[in-house]
Design a protein around this motif. Structure first.
Motif, PDB file in Angstrom:
ATOM      1  N   ILE A  95       0.838  -1.198   0.000  1.00 53.01           N
ATOM      2  CA  ILE A  95       0.000   0.000   0.000  1.00 53.01           C
ATOM      3  C   ILE A  95       0.877   1.254   0.000  1.00 53.01           C
ATOM      4  O   ILE A  95       0.585   2.226  -0.703  1.00 53.01           O
ATOM      5  N   TYR A  98       2.243   1.749  -3.455  1.00 48.79           N
ATOM      6  CA  TYR A  98       1.181   2.309  -4.305  1.00 48.79           C
ATOM      7  C   TYR A  98       1.029   3.808  -4.058  1.00 48.79           C
ATOM      8  O   TYR A  98       0.920   4.595  -5.000  1.00 48.79           O
ATOM      9  N   ASN A  99       1.025   4.208  -2.780  1.00 49.58           N
ATOM     10  CA  ASN A  99       0.925   5.631  -2.463  1.00 49.58           C
ATOM     11  C   ASN A  99       2.146   6.396  -2.954  1.00 49.58           C
ATOM     12  O   ASN A  99       2.036   7.539  -3.385  1.00 49.58           O
ATOM     13  N   ASN A 102       1.652   6.924  -6.528  1.00 49.80           N
ATOM     14  CA  ASN A 102       0.630   7.947  -6.698  1.00 49.80           C
ATOM     15  C   ASN A 102       1.240   9.325  -6.491  1.00 49.80           C
ATOM     16  O   ASN A 102       0.923  10.271  -7.216  1.00 49.80           O
TER      17      ASN A 102
END
Length: 192
Positions: A95, A98-99, A102
């Motif tokens: 996660i 992924y951030n 992003n």
């Protein structure tokens, strides 16, 4: 849905808190994630059993099967408790990655900082990790948690920076973007 600025700030704060705790008290984090995992397994089993009991007879076997799978996962994780904590932390790391990506895409939207921010985020994570390994010899005892915590801390700091940097007006984000003129056809006739 949260706007981009608030989302960056919240993800950054969570990343900094998790990274700091993972670096300072890794035993506590491992124990917390093991406990959280068992709570999630128990709640999932209770939910699947409730759905199995209240559903139609054709679907009941599926839900009983899913509850049994969670029971097997719970028993295996009870036997290999460190494995579960590592698995749960790796999910958190996924996660965080992924951030981080992003944040990289947000940085690419900023024409002034896109070539500075992305390498700075990666290089600073590697430099901080190397410094921690050099100055704290017991740091490699929880290697996976140390690496995940360091990069969560760095990506969290950069996410907070992007949250403060992101302008409210999209026209300010890219000064080279064409600006549209406002249409005042009806108002010109009224003023005459």
């Amino acid at each position: 849905m949260l706007d981009t600025k608030l989302s960056c700030l919240l993800r950054g704060i969570v990343g900094v808190i998790f990274g700091f705790l993972a670096l300072m008290v890794p035993e506590f984090i491992l124990g917390t994630f093991s406990g959280l995992f068992f709570i999630m397994i128990g709640l999932g089993m209770a939910l699947f059993l409730f759905i199995a009991i209240t559903s139609r007879s054709e679907e009941a076997m599926l839900w009983f099967g899913l509850a049994a799978v969670l029971l097997v996962i719970g028993v295996i994780s009870f036997v290999f408790s460190q494995f579960v904590a590592i698995l749960f932390i790796l999910i958190i790391a996924g996660i965080a990655v992924y951030n981080g990506f992003n944040d990289i895409t947000l940085a690419l939207a900023h024409p002034k900082t896109k070539f500075i921010l992305i390498p700075a985020m990666i290089i600073s994570g590697i430099v901080i990790l190397c410094l921690l390994f050099y100055y704290f010899p017991g740091f490699e005892k929880y290697l996976y948690l140390s690496v995940v915590g360091t990069f969560a801390l760095v990506f969290g700091l950069f996410s907070i920076f992007l949250g403060y940097y992101k302008p409210d007006n999209p026209a300010e984000a890219n000064p080279l973007a064409p600006r549209t003129a406002s249409c005042t056809f009806g108002k010109e006739k009224e003023n005459k």
